[in-house]
Design a protein around this motif. Structure first.
Motif, short mmCIF file in Angstrom:
data_model
loop_
_atom_site.label_atom_id
_atom_site.label_comp_id
_atom_site.label_asym_id
_atom_site.label_seq_id
_atom_site.Cartn_x
_atom_site.Cartn_y
_atom_site.Cartn_z
N GLU A 151 0.75 -1.33 0.07
CA GLU A 151 0.00 0.06 0.29
C GLU A 151 0.81 1.24 0.09
OE1 GLU A 151 -3.35 2.00 2.81
OE2 GLU A 151 -3.12 -0.24 2.96
N GLY A 198 -4.96 -4.10 4.65
CA GLY A 198 -5.51 -2.87 4.23
C GLY A 198 -6.13 -2.98 2.96
N LYS A 199 -5.78 -2.06 2.13
CA LYS A 199 -6.33 -1.58 0.86
C LYS A 199 -6.00 -2.64 -0.29
CE LYS A 199 -6.71 3.52 2.04
NZ LYS A 199 -6.33 4.69 1.58
#
Length: 438
Positions: A42, A415-416
């Motif tokens: 990320e 996370g993303k």
């Protein structure tokens, strides 16, 4: 003469090594390896490849970092500079026996003397192939299946891994169902071909399907192995990762009885890379009560030993069973369910059918509507197209699935990363559709 940038010349390697098939274009440019070498992150590498192809989980990274910064995991010891019992120190195996007894729920507590530590779980299949088969002997394996099964044993020992095809169930709309009848038919066919069937590799929960095979089926397979006097290799790598609350997993160690099959024919594989998300620790274990096999595992243990410092660390990590029961496992299950729901709903929004995962890190997705027709050549072109958009998934041919099916791992990122990878996948499919329209 040039071939993929290399000069073609008479090989200086063994004839045995020539059995290993290598598609240089795929391995170098479109397999999981380029994604591992250029991994998406990320913040550190946002332009890297989002790897939905390798079965790893990053869902518990934060939990592990907090935990390992809290407890004393590693304490240097002079023993770490010496040779040691390569199949695992008794202290570690005792702790592991307690841990597995708690989570595998065997009929009686696991005896640590039946546990043998190796540097990874896949090597367990390889060493069992060496010890249980001769060249050209057969292991039966349900397919689609974990691609490692078709490499372990086959590359070095010439064990043949013969497919047990899964069938569809029209009533439940499940595309892949394992039936005892299918196992019996494949075994009978191999016998008629003059083949020596030595065992069955049963992955439960299943990679790549995310299916949990039920207790009755496993009992039937055990009875079949007993009748045929063949081995059952039970790979239970995802037994602690059954996140679907309506699904119950039963380990072969729980199911087994002497009436079902001889204990010396049952060998259970587990490891730290999947259920505990500790892939880089490279530690697996074989549970077997076969005394002759145990002696052979001891004699060859120096070839697949785990380092002593790693085993000491893992011994400390698994000592607190209560922490796993109360914190790690429920948190992991919650995150597995959430990631699976997001990925599967995304696929559904694109009109892509998937298997119904109950456990593990993945599902199979049918991209056939985007591959006209869904040939292996078009599947390979599709993999290349995904790489152009910075995302990788596992093609079906690696798992002996029909063309059009691919495995998607939804757990690599906390996370993303999942959202980013799914967006890249959608863009690749849109680009593919636009070109088909043109």
């Amino acid at each position: 003469m040039e071939n993929n940038g290399e000069t073609t010349m008479k090989s200086t390697l063994s004839r045995r090594s020539q059995r290993i098939p290598i598609d240089l274009d795929y391995v170098r440019n479109y397999s999981s390896w380029p994604a591992i070498q250029n991994p998406y992150h990320e913040t550190e590498n946002p332009e890297g490849i989002v790897n939905f192809g390798t079965a790893v989980s990053g869902l518990m990274d934060d939990v592990w970092l907090e935990r390992l910064n809290t407890i004393p995991v590693y304490e240097p010891n002079y023993k770490h500079f010496r040779y040691y019992q390569f199949w695992g120190p008794d202290t570690f195996r005792r702790k592991l026996a307690d841990f597995m007894t708690h989570f595998f729920k065997p009929k009686s507590p696991i005896n640590f003397e039946n546990l043998f530590i190796l540097n990874g779980a896949l090597v367990s299949v390889d060493i069992l192939s060496f010890l249980l088969t001769d060249a050209k002997d057969v292991f039966l394996c349900p397919v689609p299946g974990y691609n490692g099964y078709f490499q372990a044993g086959t590359q070095r020992w010439e064990t043949e891994v013969v497919s047990i095809p899964l069938t569809s169930n029209q009533d439940t709309n499940e595309p892949f169902v394992l039936k005892l009848e299918s196992i019996e038919n494949v075994a009978l066919k191999q016998k008629r071909l003059g083949k020596n069937v030595r065992g069955i590799i049963l992955n439960n929960p299943s990679n790549p399907l995310g299916t949990v095979w039920n207790k009755e089926l496993v009992e039937g397979i055990m009875k079949f192995c007993q009748r045929e006097k063949i081995h059952l290799i039970a790979d239970e790598m995802y037994c602690m990762s059954v996140f679907d609350k309506s699904t119950q997993f039963h380990s072969t160690l729980e199911i087994h009885s002497d009436e079902l099959m001889d204990a010396g024919l049952l060998h259970v594989i587990w490891g730290f890379s999947k259920d505990l998300c500790l892939t880089a620790f490279r530690t697996g274990v074989i549970h077997s009560k076969n005394r002759e096999l145990q002696l052979k595992l001891m004699c060859g243990s120096q070839f697949q030993a785990v380092s002593l410092p790693i085993m000491d660390m893992l011994e400390r990590i698994i000592s607190d069973i209560g922490w796993f029961e109360q914190t790690f496992v429920p948190t992991n299950h919650e995150r597995l369910q959430s990631s699976y729901d997001k990925a599967r709903n995304f696929m559904s929004s694109l009109g892509i059918a998937t298997t119904k995962t109950k456990a593990g890190f993945f599902f199979l997705a049918n991209f056939s509507p985007f591959l006209k027709p869904p040939t292996k050549e078009n599947c390979k072109a599709f993999i290349k197209k995904l790489y152009e958009h910075g995302v990788h998934i596992t093609p079906g041919w690696e798992m002996r699935a029909e063309p059009g099916w691919f495995r998607l791992v939804y757990t690599p990122y906390l996370g993303k990363g999942l959202d980013e990878g799914l967006l890249r996948l959608k863009n690749a499919l849109q680009n593919l559709q636009d070109k088909n329209i043109e």
